[in-house]
Write an enzyme that holds these catalytic residues in place. Structure first.
Site, PDB file in Angstrom:
ATOM      1  N   VAL A  83     -11.134  49.458 -13.991  1.00 59.62           N
ATOM      2  CA  VAL A  83     -11.638  48.795 -12.749  1.00 59.62           C
ATOM      3  C   VAL A  83     -10.188  49.039 -11.778  1.00 59.62           C
ATOM      4  O   VAL A  83     -10.590  49.160 -10.546  1.00 59.62           O
ATOM      5  CB  VAL A  83     -11.837  47.363 -12.880  1.00 59.62           C
ATOM      6  N   CYS A  84      -9.194  49.119 -12.052  1.00 63.08           N
ATOM      7  CA  CYS A  84      -8.007  48.815 -11.138  1.00 63.08           C
ATOM      8  C   CYS A  84      -8.080  50.256 -10.279  1.00 63.08           C
ATOM      9  O   CYS A  84      -7.708  50.042  -9.000  1.00 63.08           O
ATOM     10  CB  CYS A  84      -6.583  48.799 -12.022  1.00 63.08           C
TER      11      CYS A  84
END
Length: 180
Positions: free
Chosen positions: A50-51
């Protein structure tokens, strides 16, 4: 956790910027961007899923933040060398040309109160800090849900009006003018 109205704590932390050279003990302090708005956003770990979507999302808006006299600063509890390696491994991250705080001792994340109690890493926290280093906005997401960088930009726009802004207000729209 620090919140709206609190002063950004004093700090001196390692920082990594770009992929041109290996990290060389560069640091950033709370005073480096006095007089400017700061968008400080944290992600849990490098080399995750996700980052990078968030980092690239904020990177895509870097010029928009700069147009508003705001400095974009990313951060995690990884080291400057891990940041460097991650940027080197992905040209899309390498293109995200803003400083990445390497808070591997978790000193700043701890002072902000954003460490996940179980995982020991920073939550997905976003702070909008005014030119006097006073926190004007905070959002926190859990480890598995990404943020919307355009919403951060919208909130910055609203804060910079210093007016009453209604729900879903966007730059260029009328602000609220209560009758006396």
């Amino acid at each position: 956790m620090l919140t709206v109205g609190d002063k950004l704590p004093e700090f001196k932390v390692p920082v990594q910027q770009g992929v041109g050279a290996l990290p060389a003990d560069e640091t950033m302090t709370d005073k480096d961007f006095d007089g400017k708005w700061k968008i400080l956003f944290w992600w849990p770990k490098d080399f995750t899923f996700v980052c990078p979507t968030e980092i690239m999302g904020y990177g895509d808006l870097k010029d928009d933040f700069e147009d508003r006299d705001a400095v974009l600063i990313g951060a995690s509890t990884d080291t400057d060398f891990v940041h460097f390696a991650w940027r080197k491994s992905d040209e899309r991250l390498a293109a995200c040309d803003f400083p990445w705080i390497a808070d591997n001792k978790s000193e700043l994340a701890g002072a902000l109160g954003i460490l996940d109690k179980n995982a020991g890493v920073a939550l997905r926290a976003t702070f909008i800090v005014d030119p006097d280093n006073i926190i004007q906005h905070v959002t926190i997401n859990g480890l598995n849900v990404g943020r919307n960088p355009k919403e951060t930009l919208r909130i910055l726009d609203a804060l910079q009006t210093d007016e009453l802004c209604p729900c879903n207000w966007e730059e260029g729209q009328e602000v609220l003018k209560p009758a006396a």
